[in-house]
Design a protein around this motif. Structure first.
Motif, PDB file in Angstrom:
ATOM      1  N   UNK A   1       8.312   3.266  -7.098  1.00 49.34           N
ATOM      2  CA  UNK A   1       7.673   2.498  -6.032  1.00 49.34           C
ATOM      3  C   UNK A   1       6.156   2.494  -6.190  1.00 49.34           C
ATOM      4  N   UNK A   2       5.625   1.576  -6.965  1.00 49.82           N
ATOM      5  CA  UNK A   2       4.181   1.502  -7.186  1.00 49.82           C
ATOM      6  C   UNK A   2       3.520   0.369  -6.415  1.00 49.82           C
ATOM      7  N   UNK A   3       4.328  -0.551  -5.865  1.00 43.23           N
ATOM      8  CA  UNK A   3       3.754  -1.703  -5.168  1.00 43.23           C
ATOM      9  C   UNK A   3       4.111  -1.771  -3.707  1.00 43.23           C
ATOM     10  N   UNK A   4       4.556  -0.658  -3.137  1.00 44.31           N
ATOM     11  CA  UNK A   4       4.986  -0.648  -1.743  1.00 44.31           C
ATOM     12  C   UNK A   4       3.887  -1.170  -0.830  1.00 44.31           C
ATOM     13  N   UNK A   5       4.241  -2.155  -0.015  1.00 44.44           N
ATOM     14  CA  UNK A   5       3.295  -2.719   0.944  1.00 44.44           C
ATOM     15  C   UNK A   5       2.380  -3.782   0.371  1.00 44.44           C
ATOM     16  N   UNK A   6       2.412  -3.961  -0.948  1.00 47.84           N
ATOM     17  CA  UNK A   6       1.549  -4.960  -1.586  1.00 47.84           C
ATOM     18  C   UNK A   6       2.323  -6.253  -1.779  1.00 47.84           C
ATOM     19  N   UNK A   7       1.595  -7.367  -1.766  1.00 53.85           N
ATOM     20  CA  UNK A   7       2.220  -8.671  -1.944  1.00 53.85           C
ATOM     21  C   UNK A   7       1.391  -9.512  -2.902  1.00 53.85           C
ATOM     22  N   UNK A   8       2.023 -10.520  -3.450  1.00 53.76           N
ATOM     23  CA  UNK A   8       1.320 -11.501  -4.264  1.00 53.76           C
ATOM     24  C   UNK A   8       0.632 -10.896  -5.470  1.00 53.76           C
ATOM     25  N   UNK A   9      -0.580 -11.385  -5.732  1.00 55.25           N
ATOM     26  CA  UNK A   9      -1.343 -10.964  -6.911  1.00 55.25           C
ATOM     27  C   UNK A   9      -1.660  -9.477  -6.890  1.00 55.25           C
TER      28      UNK A   9
END
Length: 144
Positions: A89-97
């Protein structure tokens, strides 16, 4: 109410220590202390019967929160896709670019450790982007 149980995740592999040390680097895990009476895991391993030497290795979350990972040598190689895999889980809470940048940065960190990049799955109306990868023995995992 059901009791929550601790669990470990077990990997079948050809070289348990190599795969375990890869996952230590990926997850920030550590090798636990050797059993009582042994100064090192190498010493413990040398005390085993010849056919058992190098047959298993483990790593643990130093905070005690995550599951123990156990790696056991098996004679057969990997043949088909894993039915269970880890999502890192390295992108939790992140979106798009911003999410894509986090996935790519982690991929770049893992490639020199022996990981293999797979397919980037872009976000759709139901799922966020993720990046399929393989560990040093070809076991699939996702950067999520």
């Amino acid at each position: 109410m059901a009791t929550v149980r601790q669990f470990q995740v077990t990997f079948d592999c050809a070289d348990p220590e190599r795969v375990a040390r890869f996952w230590c680097e990926v997850l920030g895990y550590v090798v636990p202390p050797p059993p009582p009476g042994f100064a090192s895991w190498d010493e413990f391993d040398r005390a085993q019967p010849a056919d058992g030497q190098g047959s298993a290795f483990a790593c643990v979350d130093p905070t005690g929160v995550g599951p123990r990972l156990f790696f056991q040598r098996v004679p057969e190689g990997k043949v088909v896709k894993n039915r269970v895999h880890l999502d890192v889980r390295v992108g939790t809470g992140l979106r798009g670019e911003e999410r894509l940048a986090a996935l790519e940065a982690e991929c770049a960190r893992l490639l020199p450790l022996g990981a293999v990049r797979g397919q980037l799955l872009l976000a759709d109306e139901f799922n966020e982007s993720c990046l399929n990868m393989q560990d040093v023995e070809g076991n699939e995992f996702c950067l999520d």
